[in-house]
Design a protein around this motif. Structure first.
Motif, mmCIF file in Angstrom:
data_model
loop_
_atom_site.group_PDB
_atom_site.id
_atom_site.type_symbol
_atom_site.label_atom_id
_atom_site.label_comp_id
_atom_site.label_asym_id
_atom_site.label_seq_id
_atom_site.Cartn_x
_atom_site.Cartn_y
_atom_site.Cartn_z
ATOM 1 N N UNK A 355 86.013 37.864 46.395
ATOM 2 C CA UNK A 355 86.657 36.627 45.942
ATOM 3 C C UNK A 355 88.069 36.894 45.448
ATOM 4 N N UNK A 356 88.234 37.899 44.593
ATOM 5 C CA UNK A 356 89.565 38.181 44.039
ATOM 6 C C UNK A 356 90.510 38.702 45.114
ATOM 7 N N UNK A 357 90.001 39.485 46.058
ATOM 8 C CA UNK A 357 90.823 39.877 47.204
ATOM 9 C C UNK A 357 91.343 38.636 47.922
ATOM 10 N N UNK A 358 90.435 37.694 48.134
ATOM 11 C CA UNK A 358 90.793 36.476 48.870
ATOM 12 C C UNK A 358 91.912 35.705 48.160
ATOM 13 N N UNK A 359 91.879 35.676 46.852
ATOM 14 C CA UNK A 359 92.927 34.982 46.097
ATOM 15 C C UNK A 359 94.284 35.624 46.346
ATOM 16 N N UNK A 360 94.371 36.936 46.175
ATOM 17 C CA UNK A 360 95.652 37.619 46.329
ATOM 18 C C UNK A 360 96.137 37.615 47.776
ATOM 19 N N UNK A 361 95.203 37.599 48.724
ATOM 20 C CA UNK A 361 95.602 37.597 50.133
ATOM 21 C C UNK A 361 96.137 36.245 50.586
ATOM 22 N N UNK A 362 95.864 35.189 49.831
ATOM 23 C CA UNK A 362 96.290 33.854 50.217
ATOM 24 C C UNK A 362 97.274 33.250 49.221
ATOM 25 N N UNK A 363 97.957 34.102 48.479
ATOM 26 C CA UNK A 363 98.866 33.630 47.448
ATOM 27 C C UNK A 363 100.202 34.358 47.560
ATOM 28 N N UNK A 364 101.298 33.586 47.587
ATOM 29 C CA UNK A 364 102.608 34.208 47.511
ATOM 30 C C UNK A 364 102.815 34.726 46.094
ATOM 31 N N UNK A 365 103.350 35.938 45.992
ATOM 32 C CA UNK A 365 103.414 36.583 44.681
ATOM 33 C C UNK A 365 104.401 35.919 43.725
ATOM 34 N N UNK A 366 105.305 35.109 44.254
ATOM 35 C CA UNK A 366 106.233 34.396 43.377
ATOM 36 C C UNK A 366 105.785 32.959 43.120
ATOM 37 N N UNK A 367 104.491 32.674 43.345
ATOM 38 C CA UNK A 367 103.970 31.312 43.190
ATOM 39 C C UNK A 367 104.067 30.869 41.727
ATOM 40 N N UNK A 368 104.222 29.533 41.548
ATOM 41 C CA UNK A 368 104.271 29.004 40.193
ATOM 42 C C UNK A 368 102.853 28.851 39.635
ATOM 43 N N UNK A 369 102.780 28.422 38.362
ATOM 44 C CA UNK A 369 101.499 28.359 37.677
ATOM 45 C C UNK A 369 100.536 27.385 38.330
ATOM 46 N N UNK A 370 101.031 26.224 38.772
ATOM 47 C CA UNK A 370 100.172 25.222 39.394
ATOM 48 C C UNK A 370 99.594 25.719 40.719
ATOM 49 N N UNK A 371 100.414 26.407 41.492
ATOM 50 C CA UNK A 371 99.932 26.945 42.767
ATOM 51 C C UNK A 371 98.861 27.997 42.541
ATOM 52 N N UNK A 372 99.080 28.828 41.526
ATOM 53 C CA UNK A 372 98.076 29.852 41.212
ATOM 54 C C UNK A 372 96.762 29.200 40.810
ATOM 55 N N UNK A 373 96.820 28.150 39.999
ATOM 56 C CA UNK A 373 95.604 27.442 39.599
ATOM 57 C C UNK A 373 94.904 26.825 40.796
ATOM 58 N N UNK A 374 95.662 26.221 41.698
ATOM 59 C CA UNK A 374 95.066 25.554 42.865
ATOM 60 C C UNK A 374 94.377 26.563 43.779
ATOM 61 N N UNK A 375 95.069 27.656 44.108
ATOM 62 C CA UNK A 375 94.477 28.658 44.994
ATOM 63 C C UNK A 375 93.276 29.321 44.324
ATOM 64 N N UNK A 376 93.379 29.581 43.031
ATOM 65 C CA UNK A 376 92.269 30.200 42.303
ATOM 66 C C UNK A 376 91.037 29.315 42.333
ATOM 67 N N UNK A 377 91.210 28.042 42.059
ATOM 68 C CA UNK A 377 90.066 27.120 42.079
ATOM 69 C C UNK A 377 89.443 27.043 43.471
ATOM 70 N N UNK A 378 90.286 26.977 44.484
ATOM 71 C CA UNK A 378 89.777 26.872 45.858
ATOM 72 C C UNK A 378 88.935 28.085 46.232
ATOM 73 N N UNK A 379 89.409 29.281 45.892
ATOM 74 C CA UNK A 379 88.689 30.497 46.281
ATOM 75 C C UNK A 379 87.431 30.721 45.430
ATOM 76 N N UNK A 380 87.511 30.387 44.146
ATOM 77 C CA UNK A 380 86.306 30.510 43.322
ATOM 78 C C UNK A 380 85.223 29.566 43.810
ATOM 79 N N UNK A 381 85.622 28.379 44.234
ATOM 80 C CA UNK A 381 84.663 27.420 44.766
ATOM 81 C C UNK A 381 84.074 27.915 46.085
ATOM 82 N N UNK A 382 84.923 28.452 46.938
ATOM 83 C CA UNK A 382 84.459 28.956 48.234
ATOM 84 C C UNK A 382 83.425 30.059 48.066
#
Length: 593
Positions: A355-382
């Protein structure tokens, strides 16, 4: 009825959301299989008291076949498919097709047509073997294949071989021995009765376009085995003869490697005369050639000292094993925290790591806080982590991601520290796969001897005095979680979800070193460095290990807290840059470069 499953409604909602995701990613058949397994449909239907479970199960399989065909031919989405299914309930709008007719729920009573090979080991009440008389030894090419007196496979060409007649005879003997075994299998499948057919040889010759030898007219191999009568041609002769076979322990006792078989009971006929043929000598089949199992694909997971791989199975590992999604699958040594909180409340093992691999693999490292929250929620749900305390888990994981992206990584070889958030997407390569040709015949004891020459790796070598595993030839394969470039230097990064005892203090430099040694991650990143060094050397102009290779980072995600430990290094971030000489020597041992 939800109460029978002892699950609340929202539990079913989550299940069907996951099934929908499976459909979109892996297709309808995978979704259906998962659904039937989740709800234990087959067992529940078969055990129903009205004895119609088999009928209903057959209908479900039939419907799934029709739906799958509709998806493939019409490229329907789930929504479009639902409308199509609704139309099928209305006879006026249903698609006309013979395939929609009701099918039998079982074919146990049906006639089964099988080859001799697929019927081996099976039995049937009555067996018809109508074409055994066609099995006759013959060679259809200019190549003879047979085994010589020493059992070695010999291949000759009839045009150039002086002994072509002898070679042809040897080949035909081996072919006939194999045909005898096939005929034996066919004749021993019947429990109560076996029927074989011998067509009128005159009819055969008249209808044949090839020049068959006399043995074909006399049933060839089948006739030799069964002592079947020769069939004369008369005007009123029947075109076939029926022979019954009954059980007997005294037949075929001289065929190597098989059980006693059958006895022939001949039917009397005025148009049949006996033909006795000379007995044939059977030989054991030649041994199968041995395959070279020293070549194949292997990886860190199969080569590591903790692996249970052997020389016989080490090269048969699947490529997926090379991904090594955190070999840590249980609690680590030490006193575990009784009630872990925060990031340590996530369970240990591959599910969390994936799951945590999936988050980092689908996230730009300069993403803002809202983007990080959105991607995190999506992957935790998946990955099924939002069933309990969803808000807390989303917040906890998002904070962990932010800390990892903003905590400075220690500089190596004269470089300044930097953060991952400063790495643009164009300089990042996720899941970089490599395969390099490996040396055959080397052993891991050579790696231990080499590591003893480097003080920083000597303790590792001292801890493995009995590690003497063969290094298989073929290819060494692996997947780097992340390869990135910073200031024209290339780095290796690996995400680790290891939990250890569930305490933050366990992720100081000493604790991480203990974890690196316990799971032999040092071997993993040394193999990774050998592969990347070779790749960069082949693809970059004026490549220099000293100027172009930055080093490796193993980031223990639970341990990154943004603090500097007593060793002056950030918690949770393990950094190393193997000496160039070590990588060159390792390349000579591991790789066939």
């Amino acid at each position: 009825e939800f109460n029978t499953h002892k699950m609340p409604l929202d539990g079913f909602v989550l299940i069907f959301e996951e099934l929908k995701l499976t459909w979109s990613k892996r297709g309808f058949p995978a979704m259906l299989k998962k659904m039937l397994s989740t709800f234990n449909v087959e067992t529940n239907l078969i055990s129903m008291p009205d004895k119609q479970g088999q009928r209903r199960l057959s209908n479900i399989k039939h419907l799934s076949e029709l739906i799958g065909r509709q998806i493939n031919t019409s490229k329907r989405s789930p929504e479009s498919l639902l409308l199509w299914i609704k139309r099928q309930f209305n006879k006026a709008t249903a698609d006309p097709s013979e395939d929609t007719g009701l099918r039998l729920e079982t074919d146990d009573d049906a006639v089964k047509i099988q080859t001799i090979f697929t019927s081996k080991g099976l039995q049937y009440p009555i067996v018809f073997a109508p074409t055994l008389f066609r099995l006759n030894p013959r060679s259809y090419s200019n190549i003879n294949e047979f085994h010589d007196e020493d059992g070695k496979l010999t291949i000759t060409h009839k045009k150039f071989e002086d002994q072509s007649t002898i070679a042809n005879e040897r080949e035909l003997v081996e072919i006939e021995c194999e045909l005898i075994r096939q005929i034996y299998v066919a004749l021993t499948r019947g429990i109560h009765r076996t029927v074989i057919v011998a067509l009128d040889h005159g009819k055969i010759i008249k209808g044949s376009e090839r020049n068959d030898p006399p043995e074909y007219e006399m049933l060839g191999t089948l006739g030799k085995i069964l002592r079947l009568p020769f069939i004369e041609t008369t005007e009123d002769d029947s075109q076939s003869i029926r022979v019954d076979i009954t059980a007997s322990p005294n037949r075929f006792q001289n065929i190597p490697g098989i059980e006693p078989a059958v006895e022939i009971v001949r039917k009397s006929s005025a148009n049949v005369k006996q033909l006795v043929t000379e007995p044939i000598t059977l030989t054991h089949p030649a041994p199968m050639p041995m395959l070279d199992t020293t070549l194949g694909h292997s990886s860190f997971s199969t080569l590591a000292p903790s692996s249970d791989a052997t020389q016989e199975n080490i090269t048969g590992s699947f490529i997926n094993e090379a991904k090594n999604r955190d070999s840590e699958t249980a609690e680590q040594p030490g006193e575990p925290q009784e009630n872990p909180t925060g990031i340590f409340a996530f369970p240990a093992g591959a599910k969390t790591g994936t799951c945590w691999h999936d988050i980092f693999e689908n996230l730009q490292f300069d993403a803002d806080e809202q983007t990080i929250l959105r991607v995190t929620e999506e992957k935790l749900k998946t990955h099924g982590f939002l069933d309990n305390n969803p808000e807390e888990r989303i917040t906890t994981t998002a904070r962990m991601v932010q800390r990892v992206l903003t905590t400075p990584l220690p500089g190596m070889n004269g470089c300044e520290p930097f953060t991952l958030s400063a790495i643009p997407l164009k300089d990042i390569k996720v899941e970089w796969q490599f395969s390099f040709s490996a040396n055959n015949g080397r052993k891991t004891s050579e790696l231990i001897e080499l590591l003893h020459a480097y003080p920083e790796y000597a303790p590792v070598a001292d801890s493995l005095p009995e590690w003497n595993r063969p290094i298989p030839g073929g290819y060494l394969t692996g997947f780097l979680d992340l390869m990135f470039r910073k200031d024209n230097r290339y780095y290796i990064l690996d995400w680790k979800s290891n939990r250890r005892s569930g305490r933050q203090e366990d992720f100081c430099f000493a604790g991480m070193t203990e974890e690196i040694n316990a799971h032999h991650y040092w071997l993993q990143y040394l193999i990774y460095t050998v592969a990347l060094n070779r790749h960069l050397n082949d693809t970059l102009k004026n490549y220099s290990y000293d100027k172009s290779f930055g080093g490796i980072y193993y980031i223990f995600l639970r341990g990154v807290d943004g603090e500097i430990n007593a060793d002056g290094k950030p918690n949770g971030i393990y950094a190393d840059r193997p000496p160039e000489r070590l990588i060159k020597d390792l390349s000579a041992i591991l790789g066939d470069f």
